[in-house]
Design a protein around this motif. Structure first.
Motif, mmCIF file in Angstrom:
data_model
loop_
_atom_site.group_PDB
_atom_site.id
_atom_site.type_symbol
_atom_site.label_atom_id
_atom_site.label_comp_id
_atom_site.label_asym_id
_atom_site.label_seq_id
_atom_site.Cartn_x
_atom_site.Cartn_y
_atom_site.Cartn_z
ATOM 1 N N ARG A 5 0.823 -1.219 0.000
ATOM 2 C CA ARG A 5 0.000 0.000 0.000
ATOM 3 C C ARG A 5 0.850 1.259 0.000
ATOM 4 O O ARG A 5 0.319 2.363 0.107
ATOM 5 C CB ARG A 5 -0.951 -0.027 1.193
ATOM 6 C CG ARG A 5 -2.051 -1.040 0.949
ATOM 7 C CD ARG A 5 -2.990 -1.161 2.097
ATOM 8 N NE ARG A 5 -4.111 -1.999 1.732
ATOM 9 C CZ ARG A 5 -4.754 -2.791 2.591
ATOM 10 N NH1 ARG A 5 -4.362 -2.854 3.844
ATOM 11 N NH2 ARG A 5 -5.772 -3.511 2.195
ATOM 12 N N ARG A 140 -11.966 3.526 -0.123
ATOM 13 C CA ARG A 140 -12.351 2.603 -1.188
ATOM 14 C C ARG A 140 -11.854 1.219 -0.797
ATOM 15 O O ARG A 140 -10.721 0.847 -1.068
ATOM 16 C CB ARG A 140 -11.703 3.061 -2.503
ATOM 17 C CG ARG A 140 -12.166 2.342 -3.742
ATOM 18 C CD ARG A 140 -11.272 2.696 -4.931
ATOM 19 N NE ARG A 140 -11.437 4.065 -5.402
ATOM 20 C CZ ARG A 140 -12.304 4.436 -6.357
ATOM 21 N NH1 ARG A 140 -13.080 3.537 -6.931
ATOM 22 N NH2 ARG A 140 -12.373 5.682 -6.746
ATOM 23 N N LYS A 141 -12.709 0.450 -0.138
ATOM 24 C CA LYS A 141 -12.302 -0.885 0.320
ATOM 25 C C LYS A 141 -12.130 -1.820 -0.881
ATOM 26 O O LYS A 141 -13.003 -1.871 -1.759
ATOM 27 C CB LYS A 141 -13.347 -1.480 1.268
ATOM 28 C CG LYS A 141 -13.114 -1.159 2.740
ATOM 29 C CD LYS A 141 -13.525 0.219 3.101
ATOM 30 C CE LYS A 141 -13.270 0.562 4.555
ATOM 31 N NZ LYS A 141 -13.475 2.012 4.782
ATOM 32 N N ASP A 142 -11.042 -2.579 -0.888
ATOM 33 C CA ASP A 142 -10.858 -3.563 -1.960
ATOM 34 C C ASP A 142 -11.519 -4.888 -1.566
ATOM 35 O O ASP A 142 -12.058 -5.026 -0.455
ATOM 36 C CB ASP A 142 -9.368 -3.715 -2.307
ATOM 37 C CG ASP A 142 -8.549 -4.276 -1.160
ATOM 38 O OD1 ASP A 142 -9.110 -5.002 -0.297
ATOM 39 O OD2 ASP A 142 -7.337 -4.010 -1.119
ATOM 40 N N ALA A 143 -11.479 -5.849 -2.483
ATOM 41 C CA ALA A 143 -12.213 -7.097 -2.259
ATOM 42 C C ALA A 143 -11.730 -7.816 -0.998
ATOM 43 O O ALA A 143 -12.531 -8.394 -0.250
ATOM 44 C CB ALA A 143 -12.053 -8.009 -3.479
ATOM 45 N N GLU A 145 -10.493 -6.463 1.700
ATOM 46 C CA GLU A 145 -11.011 -5.756 2.886
ATOM 47 C C GLU A 145 -12.495 -6.057 3.089
ATOM 48 O O GLU A 145 -12.948 -6.259 4.210
ATOM 49 C CB GLU A 145 -10.804 -4.248 2.725
ATOM 50 C CG GLU A 145 -9.349 -3.823 2.759
ATOM 51 C CD GLU A 145 -9.196 -2.317 2.578
ATOM 52 O OE1 GLU A 145 -9.367 -1.842 1.434
ATOM 53 O OE2 GLU A 145 -8.936 -1.622 3.565
ATOM 54 N N GLY A 324 -16.972 0.672 -3.116
ATOM 55 C CA GLY A 324 -15.965 0.382 -2.092
ATOM 56 C C GLY A 324 -16.202 1.127 -0.800
ATOM 57 O O GLY A 324 -15.622 0.788 0.227
ATOM 58 N N THR A 350 -21.621 -0.688 -4.300
ATOM 59 C CA THR A 350 -21.100 -1.540 -5.374
ATOM 60 C C THR A 350 -21.045 -0.726 -6.677
ATOM 61 O O THR A 350 -21.384 0.456 -6.690
ATOM 62 C CB THR A 350 -22.015 -2.762 -5.572
ATOM 63 O OG1 THR A 350 -23.316 -2.279 -5.971
ATOM 64 C CG2 THR A 350 -22.152 -3.561 -4.288
ATOM 65 N N GLU A 351 -20.632 -1.379 -7.767
ATOM 66 C CA GLU A 351 -20.567 -0.665 -9.051
ATOM 67 C C GLU A 351 -21.951 -0.176 -9.477
ATOM 68 O O GLU A 351 -22.086 0.875 -10.102
ATOM 69 C CB GLU A 351 -19.996 -1.592 -10.145
ATOM 70 C CG GLU A 351 -18.530 -1.983 -9.926
ATOM 71 C CD GLU A 351 -17.576 -0.791 -9.950
ATOM 72 O OE1 GLU A 351 -17.858 0.186 -10.665
ATOM 73 O OE2 GLU A 351 -16.548 -0.840 -9.230
#
Lengths: 370, 370
Positions: A5, A140-143, A145, A324, A350-351
């Motif tokens: 990161r 912006r949490k990633d998958a 997280e 995210g 979500t998107e």
């Protein structure tokens, strides 16, 4: 395995006013390095310079822990005598970044203690909040997280469902809170919860931030239960309100209004809209039911490695939601002297819309009274 | 019933450089007022002016909680929109203490966040650590405080004795830590422990600040268990080291040395001597046994509403011990790759000597291996 990161941070740092970030123990340090320390009397500092060069200043005692996790990290250490700390910290800065003059910190973690040492070492440097910069990443949490947060939600939901089977009239708020904590630990929560559970019954439930007391629950009470689990440093934060036996009719009315407001808030959430829209969507329902003045707090707050983080969900917040984001939706109505209701879920943008990570029933559960 | 701790503060404040103390949520605020808040994103400030006049600046949401405990307290409040906070805080200072120019804070609690608001409201004021002033009061525990600490010790000891009956080879460090936490909660600990228990077995026990892992304990391990309970905001902090089955002979040798050093440290403690004497008394024993270089930390630290507070017990500390001091005595030996031992007690300085609040056996307990 700690993801890299630092690399995504480099361009942000380059485009910022800062030439050095200094983080003390807390979510920023954990997010960037995977290192977990308690905030104590001994300054422990992560330095990130332009270009991504990193180092730590820390007690000699902690060095082996850091090198065990991050073998290549430059470590500047000091001993047990506080009289030696300023000198050691001066030497570290002199060696690592003698010309730093615009320092960014986490404003909710960096303390007067560390600021004093930093000022001693770099007397001409200006120290400012780097919250915006760090939040650009953390919001912006990633998958990976999100997967940890799903687990934190699952632990919390499982513990709640187990706990309510043991609640009966006469049990104290404190005893219920203890059982809930115990059940979260048994289901695999980290020991460090986001906050100790709130269990507030009867008139106490009308205080949104009540602390559990020794008073026993009794027939006619609403019990607001607000709790969360932690999984590998990521949090959940839920609230359900349960009834003990038969309630005053108005309490059923406010339960229904809060339930509808929770549903409206979750339904409104999607990418591209201002955070404030989620607040307004729920608040409108409660106002229409005639209880607007008794919904005394914002609709919610972001959630992740901190129990409260960005994005904050209040009417004036024009910040746009993005995929995210994870935040709470937690409308409430609090009737002083009578009782309160809050129903809280954890929502992921979500998107294409939003998903509630918490899926446990929101219908009123009634604990039978013999 | 919250004791009056503002009155004893008045003469100290008068004789200090400060004309205003500003405390954010933490032990100082709890000690002076009995008010417990979490450190969050919303600034919550207790102001104490010369003469003892007090007020709070806090979110509107929290006002009823404060007035429930301290009915007469002046409260300045603000709403959910952060854009309004600086203005509200400026107005509060303007009304309460427009001429304050020397502000004292708790250096281990006051954050960049609040410092920024304070500087915005009182741009010419100088902010310095008031730790010495506050510690003058907090370092001398009164009988009521000692009674709470005895209870925190009793809970911790009871939970430990219950937990070790369930330990067997194959159990993970994390599972043992969870059981210990659960047992403390069942015995009445506050939900907010001083720190999550450390359970470190085998080579991991050689790291003084290890975090419990998923690795299972096995025959031949030493397990360092460092834990504490909380009772009405006061802490205990104990360590015991147990054996799993038969150990390498050197591990028995270091156990004996640490046990003797613990005994020597406790015996040395009395009013009127420098804190450093307690460190030296134990360190001498470990050095004589040939393990001086493996005792890598100070002998102890003060204990109370914080897990680490004054007086700190390290060789160079010439601060004189006084009745009412409570601190840990916790010598250790850590052999990298092999294992470690620490034995920690909580000691109260009395008028004539010292008393260990913790009295549980310090002899090596061996968990049988089938």
């Amino acid at each position: 395995m700690q993801p890299d990161r630092i690399t995504p941070l480099i361009p942000l740092l380059k485009n910022s006013v800062f030439d050095l970030l200094i983080l003390n123990p807390g979510p920023g340090m954990l997010y960037l390095t995977g290192l977990h320390f308690h905030l104590m009397e001994r300054p422990t500092l992560l330095l990130v310079a332009l270009g991504g060069k990193t180092a730590m200043i820390l007690p000699e005692l902690e060095k082996s822990k850091v090198l065990g996790q991050l073998p290549g990290l430059a470590c500047y250490t000091y001993g047990d005598n506080p009289a030696s700390w300023q000198g050691a910290i001066n030497d570290a800065f002199q060696h690592f970044c003698p010309k730093a003059n615009a320092i960014g910190v986490e404003s909710m973690r960096m303390r007067h203690l560390e600021l004093n040492y930093i000022q001693g070492a770099l007397p001409l440097a200006i120290v400012q909040s780097a919250d915006l910069l760090l939040n650009t990443l953390r919001i912006r949490k990633d998958a990976a997280e999100v997967a940890l947060m799903r687990q934190a939600v699952a632990i919390a939901e499982g513990a709640f469902l187990k706990t309510i089977t043991s609640i009966q009239p006469g049990m104290t708020e404190r005893a219920i809170a203890s059982e809930l904590t115990i059940n979260m630990l048994r289901l695999g929560s980290d020991a460090e919860l986001p906050f100790p559970p709130i269990v507030a019954a009867g008139p106490n439930s009308a205080d949104p931030h009540a602390v559990p007391t020794e008073s026993p629950i009794q027939a006619g009470d609403l019990i607001v239960i607000d709790w969360g689990a932690a999984y590998q440093g990521y949090f959940s934060d839920l609230t359900r309100t349960v009834a003990v036996g038969k309630l005053d009719p108005e309490l059923y009315t406010i339960y229904e209004a809060v339930l509808n407001a929770n549903e409206a808030g979750r339904s409104a959430a999607k990418p591209g809209i201002p955070a404030g829209d989620v607040d307004r969507a729920g608040r409108k329902i409660i106002a229409a039911a005639g209880y607007g003045q008794f919904f005394t707090h914002r609709m919610g707050h972001g959630l992740g490695m901190e129990a409260h983080e960005e994005p904050y969900i209040y009417g004036e917040n024009e910040q746009l939601l993005i995929p995210g984001n994870v935040f709470t939706v937690e409308p409430g109505i609090y009737l002083p002297g009578k009782g309160g209701v809050r129903i809280e879920d954890n929502v992921l943008i979500t998107e294409s819309g939003a998903e509630s990570l918490s899926t446990m029933t929101r219908e009123l559960i009634t604990i039978p009274c013999p």
